[in-house]
Design an enzyme around this catalytic site. Sequence first.
Site, PDB file in Angstrom:
ATOM      1  N   LEU A 170       4.493  -3.620 -25.391  1.00 19.04           N
ATOM      2  CA  LEU A 170       3.861  -4.849 -25.878  1.00 19.04           C
ATOM      3  C   LEU A 170       3.342  -4.570 -27.284  1.00 19.04           C
ATOM      4  O   LEU A 170       2.790  -3.497 -27.537  1.00 19.04           O
ATOM      5  CB  LEU A 170       2.683  -5.211 -24.960  1.00 19.04           C
ATOM      6  CG  LEU A 170       1.742  -6.326 -25.440  1.00 19.04           C
ATOM      7  CD1 LEU A 170       2.401  -7.696 -25.286  1.00 19.04           C
ATOM      8  CD2 LEU A 170       0.427  -6.321 -24.673  1.00 19.04           C
TER       9      LEU A 170
ATOM     10  N   HIS B 273     -19.782 -11.750 -27.343  1.00 22.13           N
ATOM     11  CA  HIS B 273     -18.701 -11.007 -28.008  1.00 22.13           C
ATOM     12  C   HIS B 273     -18.345  -9.743 -27.217  1.00 22.13           C
ATOM     13  O   HIS B 273     -17.182  -9.372 -27.107  1.00 22.13           O
ATOM     14  CB  HIS B 273     -19.106 -10.632 -29.437  1.00 22.13           C
ATOM     15  CG  HIS B 273     -19.346 -11.825 -30.333  1.00 22.13           C
ATOM     16  ND1 HIS B 273     -18.479 -12.892 -30.378  1.00 22.13           N
ATOM     17  CD2 HIS B 273     -20.352 -12.120 -31.203  1.00 22.13           C
ATOM     18  CE1 HIS B 273     -18.949 -13.792 -31.248  1.00 22.13           C
ATOM     19  NE2 HIS B 273     -20.083 -13.348 -31.751  1.00 22.13           N
TER      20      HIS B 273
ATOM     21  N   ASP C 137     -11.982 -18.257 -28.522  1.00 18.49           N
ATOM     22  CA  ASP C 137     -13.199 -18.961 -28.940  1.00 18.49           C
ATOM     23  C   ASP C 137     -14.116 -19.206 -27.748  1.00 18.49           C
ATOM     24  O   ASP C 137     -13.649 -19.336 -26.619  1.00 18.49           O
ATOM     25  CB  ASP C 137     -12.797 -20.290 -29.611  1.00 18.49           C
ATOM     26  CG  ASP C 137     -13.937 -20.874 -30.436  1.00 18.49           C
ATOM     27  OD1 ASP C 137     -14.893 -20.140 -30.757  1.00 18.49           O
ATOM     28  OD2 ASP C 137     -13.858 -22.077 -30.767  1.00 18.49           O
TER      29      ASP C 137
HETATM   30  C1  IPE Z   1     -11.848 -19.227 -34.891  1.00 21.28           C
HETATM   31  O1  IPE Z   1     -13.044 -19.450 -34.200  1.00 21.28           O
HETATM   32  C2  IPE Z   1     -11.749 -17.811 -35.316  1.00 21.28           C
HETATM   33  C3  IPE Z   1     -11.731 -16.795 -34.257  1.00 21.28           C
HETATM   34  C4  IPE Z   1     -11.665 -17.009 -32.982  1.00 21.28           C
HETATM   35  C5  IPE Z   1     -11.736 -15.449 -34.723  1.00 21.28           C
HETATM   36  P1  IPE Z   1     -14.292 -20.141 -34.902  1.00 21.28           P
HETATM   37  O2  IPE Z   1     -15.294 -20.353 -33.831  1.00 21.28           O
HETATM   38  O3  IPE Z   1     -14.724 -19.351 -36.070  1.00 21.28           O
HETATM   39  O4  IPE Z   1     -13.661 -21.520 -35.403  1.00 21.28           O
HETATM   40  P2  IPE Z   1     -14.346 -22.838 -35.964  1.00 21.28           P
HETATM   41  O5  IPE Z   1     -15.165 -22.434 -37.153  1.00 21.28           O
HETATM   42  O6  IPE Z   1     -15.205 -23.395 -34.885  1.00 21.28           O
HETATM   43  O7  IPE Z   1     -13.211 -23.734 -36.307  1.00 21.28           O
HETATM   44  C1  IPE Z   2     -15.235 -16.555 -31.014  1.00 25.97           C
HETATM   45  O1  IPE Z   2     -16.386 -17.008 -30.376  1.00 25.97           O
HETATM   46  C2  IPE Z   2     -15.424 -15.182 -31.608  1.00 25.97           C
HETATM   47  C3  IPE Z   2     -15.387 -15.140 -33.078  1.00 25.97           C
HETATM   48  C4  IPE Z   2     -15.152 -16.155 -33.874  1.00 25.97           C
HETATM   49  C5  IPE Z   2     -15.649 -13.861 -33.690  1.00 25.97           C
HETATM   50  P1  IPE Z   2     -17.507 -17.788 -31.171  1.00 25.97           P
HETATM   51  O2  IPE Z   2     -18.507 -16.794 -31.682  1.00 25.97           O
HETATM   52  O3  IPE Z   2     -16.916 -18.667 -32.209  1.00 25.97           O
HETATM   53  O4  IPE Z   2     -18.149 -18.633 -30.006  1.00 25.97           O
HETATM   54  P2  IPE Z   2     -18.711 -20.121 -30.096  1.00 25.97           P
HETATM   55  O5  IPE Z   2     -17.628 -20.979 -30.648  1.00 25.97           O
HETATM   56  O6  IPE Z   2     -19.913 -20.082 -30.975  1.00 25.97           O
HETATM   57  O7  IPE Z   2     -19.041 -20.447 -28.676  1.00 25.97           O
HETATM   58 MG    MG Z   3     -16.305 -20.625 -32.184  1.00 24.56          MG
END
Ligand code: IPE
Ligand code: IPE
Ligand code: MG
Length: 254
Positions: free
Chosen positions: A136, A42, A25
């Site tokens: 792995l 990303h 995240d």
């Molecule tokens: C969780 O991250 C899912 C992934 C990392 C793929 P999110 O950024 O979507 O989670 P929430 O919505 O903040 O809980």
């Molecule tokens: C995690 O990073 C990647 C996915 C959920 C695909 P986020 O896109 O949720 O990044 P933040 O939480 O907005 O910083």
């Molecule tokens: Mg996120």
Amino acid sequence: MSQQSSTRQVPEHGDVPRHIAIIMDGNGRWARNRRLPRIAGHRRGVEAVRATVRACAERGVEYLTLFAFSSENWRRPAEEVALLMQLFQAALSNEVEKLHRSGVRLKVVGDTRRFAPKIRRLIEEGERLTAENRRLTLSVAANYGGRWDILQALSRLLKEQPALDEIREEMLSPYLAMSYAPEPDLFIRTGGEQRVSNFLLWQLAYSELYFTETLWPDFGAAALDDAIASYRRRERRFGRTSEQLQDAKRAEVA
Ligand code: IPE
Ligand code: IPE
Ligand code: MG
């Protein structure tokens, strides 16, 4: 090796976790901090995946599971979802051969029926190509949700064992999406949020939880080592007392 429920017996564990599961995240915030579009975060996230896979293989981690796209992430703006799909497709096209050469077995867990045919084909080909690799096992959770997993496992189990009152805990594990792996020893979430966000709900019952402020694009070998160091300081008791564990250890040495 088959899965065992860590709520029944204490699984063998050494200094290095056998199975690490990560919620990657913070990509969006990484990009925003640099005034870049979210997709730039990303993209850098894919580089962090590369570094983390390499570091895990070098450290002898047997299973690495990465949450790439949750069943709830479809709620994001259509443009971001489309770009994430493009990135997923490109990563599958570009990385699978390299993973194969490094001895990595690729698995994709989640409801893949919702993905475009091209992506589904790449997943199938990648899994088939790398199926025999044992250095792995990299599981990518895509359109995955912990509740979905429990329900799909239960519905498949009920087809073979329709008597609901005879169902016991360990009967469900073989039907879960990750039946080929032991339960995660260490769970990591980057990006500062302290929640599970519908990741591996069943399997995380006794995992050690580790949360870090590090944003996913900044994660790599050094951050992984911090997490493993924290894991090493934990005492995994699985409901027992500290004294019981020490007695068992003494008996082992004797
Ligand atoms: C969780 O991250 C899912 C992934 C990392 C793929 P999110 O950024 O979507 O989670 P929430 O919505 O903040 O809980
Ligand atoms: C995690 O990073 C990647 C996915 C959920 C695909 P986020 O896109 O949720 O990044 P933040 O939480 O907005 O910083
Ligand atoms: Mg996120």
